[in-house]
Write a protein that holds these residues in place. Structure first.
Motif, PDB file in Angstrom:
ATOM      1  N   ILE A  29     -36.132  -4.702  84.238  1.00  0.00           N
ATOM      2  CA  ILE A  29     -35.748  -5.280  82.949  1.00  0.00           C
ATOM      3  C   ILE A  29     -36.781  -4.814  81.926  1.00  0.00           C
ATOM      4  N   THR A  30     -36.334  -4.091  80.929  1.00  0.00           N
ATOM      5  CA  THR A  30     -37.232  -3.605  79.887  1.00  0.00           C
ATOM      6  C   THR A  30     -37.105  -4.473  78.642  1.00  0.00           C
ATOM      7  N   GLN A  31     -38.029  -4.300  77.724  1.00  0.00           N
ATOM      8  CA  GLN A  31     -37.967  -5.055  76.473  1.00  0.00           C
ATOM      9  C   GLN A  31     -36.770  -4.621  75.634  1.00  0.00           C
TER      10      GLN A  31
ATOM     11  N   LEU B  94     -28.187  -6.979  81.056  1.00  0.00           N
ATOM     12  CA  LEU B  94     -29.321  -7.011  81.975  1.00  0.00           C
ATOM     13  C   LEU B  94     -28.997  -6.553  83.394  1.00  0.00           C
ATOM     14  N   GLY B  95     -27.734  -6.484  83.729  1.00  0.00           N
ATOM     15  CA  GLY B  95     -27.358  -6.131  85.095  1.00  0.00           C
ATOM     16  C   GLY B  95     -27.114  -7.381  85.918  1.00  0.00           C
ATOM     17  N   THR B  96     -26.706  -7.179  87.147  1.00  0.00           N
ATOM     18  CA  THR B  96     -26.436  -8.288  88.047  1.00  0.00           C
ATOM     19  C   THR B  96     -27.752  -8.944  88.459  1.00  0.00           C
TER      20      THR B  96
ATOM     21  N   TYR C 280     -33.968 -12.777  87.635  1.00  0.00           N
ATOM     22  CA  TYR C 280     -34.156 -11.330  87.721  1.00  0.00           C
ATOM     23  C   TYR C 280     -35.602 -11.105  88.161  1.00  0.00           C
ATOM     24  N   VAL C 281     -35.791 -10.499  89.318  1.00  0.00           N
ATOM     25  CA  VAL C 281     -37.116 -10.283  89.873  1.00  0.00           C
ATOM     26  C   VAL C 281     -37.316  -8.791  90.087  1.00  0.00           C
ATOM     27  N   TYR C 282     -38.518  -8.302  89.787  1.00  0.00           N
ATOM     28  CA  TYR C 282     -38.844  -6.895  89.984  1.00  0.00           C
ATOM     29  C   TYR C 282     -40.243  -6.789  90.579  1.00  0.00           C
TER      30      TYR C 282
END
Length: 127
Positions: free
Chosen positions: A32-34, A53-55, A69-71
């Motif tokens: 997830i970018t700004q 943002l995507g799934t 959302y975790v990265y």
């Protein structure tokens, strides 16, 4: 070379940490970018947020109003980058976003804590 010398050299090499297993870089979760967060606004539907943002990585079946959302990026076995974004919905509309990466000027966005330290081996524990 005699068998004794070969055995001696092999045992010395095995005892040293000169040879270590290869640890590949691992990227897990949603990036997830700004810029992606800048497209998200309060009041968007779930479909619009998913498009921007995507799934989400985690959709809690017991709390359907929250998407996580975790990265995590591990470089040679050490966590070098970790991000967490939470999108909270109310009446199927986006109420707010909280987490580590928040674009400036996003309506309804808020951060509860600063970004995690780079290079920390332990994931952050929520209190």
């Amino acid at each position: 070379m005699s068998p004794r010398a070969i055995l001696l050299v092999a045992s010395l090499v095995a005892g040293c940490n000169l040879i270590s297993p290869y640890k590949m870089d691992i990227q897990q979760g949603n990036v997830i970018t700004q810029e992606m967060l800048a497209r998200v606004e309060r009041g968007m539907t779930r479909t619009q947020v998913r498009f921007a943002l995507g799934t989400p990585l985690v959709v809690d079946p017991f709390r359907g109003d929250r998407w996580d959302y975790v990265y995590i990026y591990m470089k040679q076995g050490v966590v070098t980058e970790q991000r967490r974004i939470v999108a909270v919905f109310k009446d199927d509309k986006l109420a707010y976003i909280e987490g580590d990466v928040v674009a400036a000027g996003v309506g309804g966005a808020r951060t509860d804590k600063p970004a995690p330290q780079t290079g920390s081996a332990q994931p952050e524990q929520k209190k």
